[in-house]
Design an enzyme around this catalytic site. Sequence first.
Site, PDB file in Angstrom:
ATOM      1  N   GLU A   1      -1.691 -21.761  38.814  1.00 25.53           N
ATOM      2  CA  GLU A   1      -0.641 -22.759  38.653  1.00 25.53           C
ATOM      3  C   GLU A   1       0.195 -22.810  39.938  1.00 25.53           C
ATOM      4  OE1 GLU A   1       1.961 -21.225  35.683  1.00 25.53           O
ATOM      5  OE2 GLU A   1       3.496 -22.733  36.000  1.00 25.53           O
TER       6      GLU A   1
ATOM      7  N   ASP B   1       2.029 -18.455  35.047  1.00 24.80           N
ATOM      8  CA  ASP B   1       3.238 -17.661  34.854  1.00 24.80           C
ATOM      9  C   ASP B   1       3.379 -17.243  33.395  1.00 24.80           C
ATOM     10  OD1 ASP B   1       3.929 -17.925  37.467  1.00 24.80           O
ATOM     11  OD2 ASP B   1       5.321 -19.613  37.150  1.00 24.80           O
TER      12      ASP B   1
ATOM     13  N   ASP C   1       5.664 -17.601  31.392  1.00 23.39           N
ATOM     14  CA  ASP C   1       6.810 -18.290  30.790  1.00 23.39           C
ATOM     15  C   ASP C   1       6.309 -19.477  29.968  1.00 23.39           C
ATOM     16  OD1 ASP C   1       6.029 -20.146  32.631  1.00 23.39           O
ATOM     17  OD2 ASP C   1       7.815 -19.991  33.895  1.00 23.39           O
TER      18      ASP C   1
ATOM     19  N   ASP D   1       6.371 -22.745  30.483  1.00 24.02           N
ATOM     20  CA  ASP D   1       5.568 -23.704  31.244  1.00 24.02           C
ATOM     21  C   ASP D   1       4.158 -23.177  31.477  1.00 24.02           C
ATOM     22  OD1 ASP D   1       7.364 -25.690  31.406  1.00 24.02           O
ATOM     23  OD2 ASP D   1       7.917 -25.366  33.516  1.00 24.02           O
TER      24      ASP D   1
END
Length: 661
Positions: free
Chosen positions: A454, A527, A529, A531
């Site tokens: 990403e 990541d 998280d 997103d």
Amino acid sequence: MSEEKVNKEEMESSAVLGEELDIKVTHKYDDSDIQVLDGLEAVRKRPGMYIASTSSKGLHHLVWEIVDNGIDEAMAGFATTVTVHVDKDNIVTVTDDGRGMPTGTNEKTGKSTIETIFTVLHAGGKFGGGAYKVSGGLHGVGASVVNALSEWMEVTVFNNGEECFIRFENGGHPVAPLKVVGKCSPDKHGTTVKFKADPTIFTETTIYDHETLRDRLRQLAFLNKGIRLVFDDDRQEEEKKKHYEFMFEGGLREYVKFLNKNKTSLLETVIYSEGHESGIQVEIACQYNDGYNPNVYTFCNNINTVEGGTHEEGFRMALNRIINRYARKNGFLKEKDDNLTSDDCKEGITAVISVKHPDPQYEGQTKTKLGNSEVRKIVSDIFGTQLERFLMENPDQAKIIMEKVILASQARMAAKKARESTRRKNSLEISSLPGKLTDCSSKDASICEIYIVEGDSAGGSAKNGRDSHFQAILPLRGKILNVEKARQHRVFENAEIRSMITAFGCGVLDEVDTSKLRYNKIVIMTDADVDGSHIRILLLTFFYRYLRPIIEQGHVYIAQPPLYKLQKGSTVRYAYTEQMATRIREELGDRISVQRYKGLGEMDAEQLWETTMDPKNRTLIRVTIDDAERADEYFNIMMGEEVEPRKNFIVENAGYANLDI
Ligand code: TSJ
């Protein structure tokens, strides 16, 4: 041996009861006992030959093996309810309200029929009185295998006003013969089997997964209409104990509605058909939704035939034949038009096909493909007749279906053009690889890995940190397209998707050829998280819909970057979970510095290599499709328009780091 001592004592006490009951209880160990116990010992030595595995999957298999027997009793019309109860020590109790297993003596073994069923391999059918056994065709290894793999097992039968009981210990050894232990109301009848999986066999885990049990029991209720399946999970504190009752009079009709619950249906009714021929039962339900992907689930004898087979072919043939015939007769297709393809007819369909067959033949890589050729025509005839009638009787709904399939056909032709332009002329032609790809130097696909990363900054670290011999990096910019919400030609126009398809080199959709895959491992690295997890789901959705064999064959992985770096002096440790962080904190004591990683970008190239990419240290999670239904449900919830189910899902699965689709 202490076991024998117990046996003798028990035998004496039950001899009195035995006379009254005409149950033969005189009992001496002889050669046949030794053989029986050898049989069970063989199961314990090589459990993998009898059940799927000794992992969590095999553990659950024990439950299904026992549950199947209760369902058979219900399908034969003698029981209404099957209950599964799990208590806090993961002891499972399965109960039905059927006739009760036969409590008499088996002539060959001289023991009770029940002891025989539970100690002689493959004794089930032979001793069961020849009931029409449809469930459990694939595993169906019998109660004796479950007994062999249990620390202990207890069987209680209620019948004729009596309660009979037998207990086995240490992998199937009867503690005493079957005996009457009490009286019950003359109306009470049924069978109860209680067991504790042997932790020395199931070394990975003996803890049952709540969702796995619940989902399968619900599915069995859909597949066997009218049977009540009760699930009691008592492993939580009092107020959190879970109780479910599944009973669906509408059978597969309700199953399809359930599968479509987070989708927008095009028709108000579910198309339903049912029939039987030559001892084969057929039940089919389907409904169109406004999506573009088909979801067709097939079963034989309650087993999910993941690889499809002749029942699925029969359904497809009938759908195609009847839709084309109706379209031509009613002017939706003109004489000059080509026929609609099977894919056109299936666009946005949710269908469940269930057949019950007395002698199923399974084929395919995972033996989940129905092979009986007579099934094709039987399904095609039964479904074809009833689908045609539905279209004739419901012209308004027929019109909606016609418009849907014709639009699908137009989109297919547009997609074909777009798709041709993504196809690489030659998979070895380096010039045609996407520009963003930093390829590895090795051309040996079996050792090569591609990291889908990403963002450009993480991509940069990955590029510098990798082992360029076998690790390739493909950075993605921003969010990728949600293929669940896009028609094929849009999907093939998307730049990120095109670069993945060309980099992988294995084709897409029905043309996937994994022998051409340029990397053995496809690793999603995002990541930790929200997103990152969203991008991961979008990627998995794309793989699931367009490259399913790469998931099925275990090529897709999720990288696990660390959550924390903990440092004390020169000692550096990384923690990948909260629990691990707590443990390391305790180990290192005070005066430590803790860094929480919010994204991959916070790590330099060396750290990324060390923690997440180096095969020596890293943890990769392999993505599997164990249950296409759950994966689909997952995707629908996460991707669908409805906000509420998504919120609930996120709350229930708050630790999304361990994604399990
Ligand atoms: F075998 C077992 F332990 F796995 C098991 C069997 C577990 C459970 C939950 C239920 C059963 C079971 C078996 N329930 N009901 C029966 N029925 C018979 O074994 C039975 C009873 C009577 C007759 C008959 O012909 O009279 C035939 C059968 C097969």
